[in-house]
Design an enzyme around this catalytic site. Sequence first.
Site, PDB file in Angstrom:
ATOM      1  N   ASP A   1       1.958 -15.926   6.360  1.00  3.20           N
ATOM      2  CA  ASP A   1       1.601 -17.277   6.405  1.00  3.20           C
ATOM      3  C   ASP A   1       1.299 -17.586   4.827  1.00  3.20           C
ATOM      4  OD1 ASP A   1       1.407 -17.429   8.995  1.00  3.20           O
ATOM      5  OD2 ASP A   1      -0.764 -17.205   9.151  1.00  3.20           O
TER       6      ASP A   1
ATOM      7  N   ARG B   1      13.466   4.207  11.866  1.00  2.49           N
ATOM      8  CA  ARG B   1      12.359   5.132  12.162  1.00  2.49           C
ATOM      9  C   ARG B   1      11.461   4.454  13.411  1.00  2.49           C
ATOM     10  NH1 ARG B   1       9.185   4.919   6.418  1.00  2.49           N
ATOM     11  NH2 ARG B   1       8.260   6.402   7.595  1.00  2.49           N
TER      12      ARG B   1
ATOM     13  N   HIS C   1      12.921  -2.382   1.659  1.00  3.83           N
ATOM     14  CA  HIS C   1      12.219  -1.425   2.230  1.00  3.83           C
ATOM     15  C   HIS C   1      12.949  -0.121   1.502  1.00  3.83           C
ATOM     16  CE1 HIS C   1       9.435  -3.370   4.477  1.00  3.83           C
ATOM     17  NE2 HIS C   1      10.417  -4.036   5.168  1.00  3.83           N
TER      18      HIS C   1
ATOM     19  N   GLU D   1      12.988  -9.200   1.446  1.00  2.00           N
ATOM     20  CA  GLU D   1      12.403  -8.161   1.794  1.00  2.00           C
ATOM     21  C   GLU D   1      12.987  -6.828   1.192  1.00  2.00           C
ATOM     22  OE1 GLU D   1      12.182  -7.624   5.961  1.00  2.00           O
ATOM     23  OE2 GLU D   1      10.498  -6.617   5.930  1.00  2.00           O
TER      24      GLU D   1
ATOM     25  N   HIS E   1       4.537  -4.747   8.845  1.00  2.00           N
ATOM     26  CA  HIS E   1       4.386  -4.374  10.462  1.00  2.00           C
ATOM     27  C   HIS E   1       3.317  -5.153  10.996  1.00  2.00           C
ATOM     28  CE1 HIS E   1       7.677  -1.909   9.040  1.00  2.00           C
ATOM     29  NE2 HIS E   1       6.659  -0.788   8.568  1.00  2.00           N
TER      30      HIS E   1
ATOM     31  N   PRO F   1       0.804  -1.301   0.049  1.00  2.00           N
ATOM     32  CA  PRO F   1      -0.041  -0.087  -0.003  1.00  2.00           C
ATOM     33  C   PRO F   1       0.851   1.190  -0.016  1.00  2.00           C
ATOM     34  CG  PRO F   1      -0.217  -1.145   1.958  1.00  2.00           C
ATOM     35  CD  PRO F   1       0.418  -2.033   1.128  1.00  2.00           C
ATOM     36  N   ASN F   2       0.352   2.201  -0.770  1.00  2.00           N
ATOM     37  CA  ASN F   2       0.911   3.449  -0.918  1.00  2.00           C
ATOM     38  C   ASN F   2       2.135   3.703  -1.486  1.00  2.00           C
ATOM     39  OD1 ASN F   2      -1.279   4.782   0.911  1.00  2.00           O
ATOM     40  ND2 ASN F   2      -0.295   3.680   2.586  1.00  2.00           N
TER      41      ASN F   2
ATOM     42  N   ARG G   1       4.336  11.341  -2.177  1.00  2.00           N
ATOM     43  CA  ARG G   1       4.408  10.851  -0.670  1.00  2.00           C
ATOM     44  C   ARG G   1       5.498  11.128  -0.050  1.00  2.00           C
ATOM     45  NH1 ARG G   1       4.798   4.318   0.833  1.00  2.00           N
ATOM     46  NH2 ARG G   1       4.200   4.990   3.151  1.00  2.00           N
TER      47      ARG G   1
ATOM     48  N   ARG H   1       7.555   0.313  13.211  1.00  2.00           N
ATOM     49  CA  ARG H   1       7.911  -0.108  12.319  1.00  2.00           C
ATOM     50  C   ARG H   1       9.125  -1.154  12.552  1.00  2.00           C
ATOM     51  NH1 ARG H   1       5.668   3.446   8.478  1.00  2.00           N
ATOM     52  NH2 ARG H   1       5.450   5.455   9.160  1.00  2.00           N
TER      53      ARG H   1
ATOM     54  N   TYR I   1      10.764   9.320   1.042  1.00  2.00           N
ATOM     55  CA  TYR I   1      10.776   8.083  -0.074  1.00  2.00           C
ATOM     56  C   TYR I   1      11.336   8.625  -1.487  1.00  2.00           C
ATOM     57  CZ  TYR I   1       7.654   5.878   3.150  1.00  2.00           C
ATOM     58  OH  TYR I   1       7.219   5.074   4.528  1.00  2.00           O
TER      59      TYR I   1
ATOM     60  N   ASN J   1       7.997  -5.528  -0.891  1.00  2.00           N
ATOM     61  CA  ASN J   1       8.058  -4.477  -0.026  1.00  2.00           C
ATOM     62  C   ASN J   1       6.443  -4.514   0.322  1.00  2.00           C
ATOM     63  OD1 ASN J   1       8.056  -2.257   1.035  1.00  2.00           O
ATOM     64  ND2 ASN J   1       8.934  -0.943  -0.337  1.00  2.00           N
TER      65      ASN J   1
ATOM     66  N   ALA K   1       3.391  -0.767   4.744  1.00  2.00           N
ATOM     67  CA  ALA K   1       2.669  -0.849   6.087  1.00  2.00           C
ATOM     68  C   ALA K   1       2.330  -2.351   6.473  1.00  2.00           C
ATOM     69  CB  ALA K   1       1.460   0.180   6.195  1.00  2.00           C
TER      70      ALA K   1
HETATM   71  C1  DQA Z   1       8.218   1.085   3.638  1.00  2.00           C
HETATM   72  C2  DQA Z   1       8.579   1.340   4.902  1.00  2.00           C
HETATM   73  C3  DQA Z   1       7.124   0.967   5.802  1.00  2.00           C
HETATM   74  O1  DQA Z   1       7.326   1.228   7.180  1.00  2.00           O
HETATM   75  C4  DQA Z   1       5.913   2.063   5.116  1.00  2.00           C
HETATM   76  O2  DQA Z   1       4.859   1.769   5.943  1.00  2.00           O
HETATM   77  C5  DQA Z   1       5.978   1.978   3.848  1.00  2.00           C
HETATM   78  C6  DQA Z   1       7.095   1.864   3.069  1.00  2.00           C
HETATM   79  C7  DQA Z   1       9.431   1.440   2.913  1.00  2.00           C
HETATM   80  O3  DQA Z   1       9.755   0.981   1.858  1.00  2.00           O
HETATM   81  O4  DQA Z   1      10.539   2.074   3.072  1.00  2.00           O
HETATM   82  O5  DQA Z   1       4.800   2.197   3.253  1.00  2.00           O
HETATM   83  O6  DQA Z   1       7.949  -0.465   3.164  1.00  2.00           O
END
Ligand code: DQA
Length: 143
Positions: A86, A106, A99, A97, A79, A9-10, A17, A110, A22, A73, A76
């Site tokens: 699962d 942070r 980020h 993973e 976390h 998401p996002n 954003r 997180r 970012y 990635n 959110a």
């Molecule tokens: C993120 C870090 C997460 O804590 C956050 O909620 C994101 C982006 C990152 O790429 O740094 O949406 O995954």
Amino acid sequence: MKILVINGPNLNMLGLREPDLYGRQDYAALVQYVGDCCKNMDVEHEIFQSNHEGEIVEKIQKAYKVFDGIVINAAAYTHTSVAILDALKAVSIPAVEVHLTDIALREQFRQLSYTGMYCEMTYKGLGFEGYKKAIEYLCEKYK
Ligand code: DQA
């Protein structure tokens, strides 16, 4: 070698954003960057973004016997989502993973990563380059 890149998401809001965190490059630029990396490494890939936890779970389930590696990635959901953890365990596909930011530096909330409990490796705080490192890792180990 076929890699599935999943963004949560996002991440579709990149560029707009919180650019100080970012960066100013948008999601299309990330898609292009990942595509270029895969081309250079001679890897087939699909890149998927969703703002919905269940869609991410379903995408991971459908990756079974289709993809050889997953770069995730979960944003959110990293976390919060036992369901995504699962799903990764269920398909048992090697995963890394990523980020964009260094989540270790942070907020307290997180610090817990459910996806990280399954993934073999985490790249954080490297911006787009984290995706390249993750793809390289999977290629070196599984190609
Ligand atoms: C993120 C870090 C997460 O804590 C956050 O909620 C994101 C982006 C990152 O790429 O740094 O949406 O995954």
